[in-house]
Design an enzyme around this catalytic site. Sequence first.
Site, mmCIF file in Angstrom:
data_model
loop_
_atom_site.group_PDB
_atom_site.id
_atom_site.type_symbol
_atom_site.label_atom_id
_atom_site.label_comp_id
_atom_site.label_asym_id
_atom_site.label_seq_id
_atom_site.Cartn_x
_atom_site.Cartn_y
_atom_site.Cartn_z
ATOM 1 N N SER A 185 0.829 -1.207 0.000
ATOM 2 C CA SER A 185 0.000 0.000 0.000
ATOM 3 C C SER A 185 0.867 1.262 0.000
ATOM 4 C CB SER A 185 -0.959 -0.036 1.179
ATOM 5 O OG SER A 185 -1.928 0.975 1.078
ATOM 6 N N ASP A 227 -2.827 6.448 -4.262
ATOM 7 C CA ASP A 227 -1.690 5.777 -3.633
ATOM 8 C C ASP A 227 -1.282 4.610 -4.536
ATOM 9 O OD1 ASP A 227 -3.734 3.935 -3.133
ATOM 10 O OD2 ASP A 227 -3.039 3.472 -1.115
#
Length: 450
Positions: free
Chosen positions: A97, A241
């Site tokens: 992530s 992201d």
Amino acid sequence: MNKTIFSTSGLRGIVNQDLYPELIAEISAGFGTLVGGGKVAVGRDCRTSGEMLFAAVVSGLLSAGCEVINLGICPTPTVLLNVKQLGFAGGIVITASHNPEDWNGLKFVSKEGTFLNEDELKEFKGLLKKRNFKRANWSEIKIVKDEPEAITNHIKTVLRSDYFKDIPVKKFVVGIDTCNGAAGVVVNSLLQSLGLTPVHFFYNTEKPGYFPRKPEPTAENLTNFANFVKEKHLDFGIAFDPDGDRVSFVDETGFALGEEATICLALLFILKRKVGPVVVNLSTTMAVFDIANRFSAPVFTTKVGESAVVTKMKEVNAIIGGEGNGGVILPEINFTRDGITATAILIHLLSDREKPLSEIRREIPRYYIQKTTLPYQSKTWANKKIALKKAFGLARFDAADGLKVIGKDYWVHIRPSNTEPVLRIIAETNTPESTTNLIAKVKEILKPNT
């Protein structure tokens, strides 16, 4: 696994320092055992270590008798949507992530298309400890199959939503900053499907597997992109992201709204069409409560982490949820933070209102939030919580996740991270100065010698 971080947010560590292919293969065999074989979807982000870990994941799953369905490079929410929609036994996303490039990890997906909750994670960890894995006979080992329609499935599901029905979409020209990550192909296809023109922003330092900016889509990380949106006279900008579950926006003036605004914009659109419970985590902006109150919608809070939010959403039958990190969960489409869904919401919000984003963002109550971290010292944390309560004696306290201090016109949340070995401090007040002072006060209390 003592140096890796293993929580409901998945497994994370530094590649070939804490996180080895051998470890990944063993854990994947354990996951294959947990889900009882069957089809398991595997997707990944763009990190340089992704292909190495993909091979390890595949080996572990195949050894447990699973059939691996390769979704290739795609956003995390794409994997979860396809697991549920195509009836797979589970899924694994290879990603860390928002962590830096030298990190990677695994996110584990149940057959319901959600991440493992606390009870499921406990069962999984118990299985890994016993190492009593299912192992397929040599003649039962299956082949890997590709699923070329995974991204198409995601986009079609988003665009079929009743929330977007009967809203003519304006022909916006849109800036895109994917942080050189997995959202690129999907958001491009989404915009083109809606008749919009995508304009990708490329950094001078961009190269495969590396992030050209800090990976979280916070306002301070999007300065160059915001300037690009303004200079090119674009209608708005979208920034993701690396694994595409979180997103934030830039308006046509080059103002970066920040990741906290994403859930607020989603509420402005969704609650106008359907009023119902909203769920957010304890670190989410007070503006959520203000907006929900306009529509008489109840708000429920949970500890930080998508799994906790999703569990509560199911419990209260929420129509929308999310986190103040740019994550929006719209269960009608996908029971996970989904940057593609959040993008579609913004496009339809702007089209429906026929106003620029610079005007609509003024409907979000203005608070000032700051986020910082300190090294986490587990041995002293209990004592520090006592000291914090003493220092903020007149406030209310919520100890569901670390400690949240709630005053009349402020809050500050201090908690050990689920994804990094740090203590997170998030504070929000009515002015920048008071938020800065609040953060400074907490840091002073948390000093090792105090």
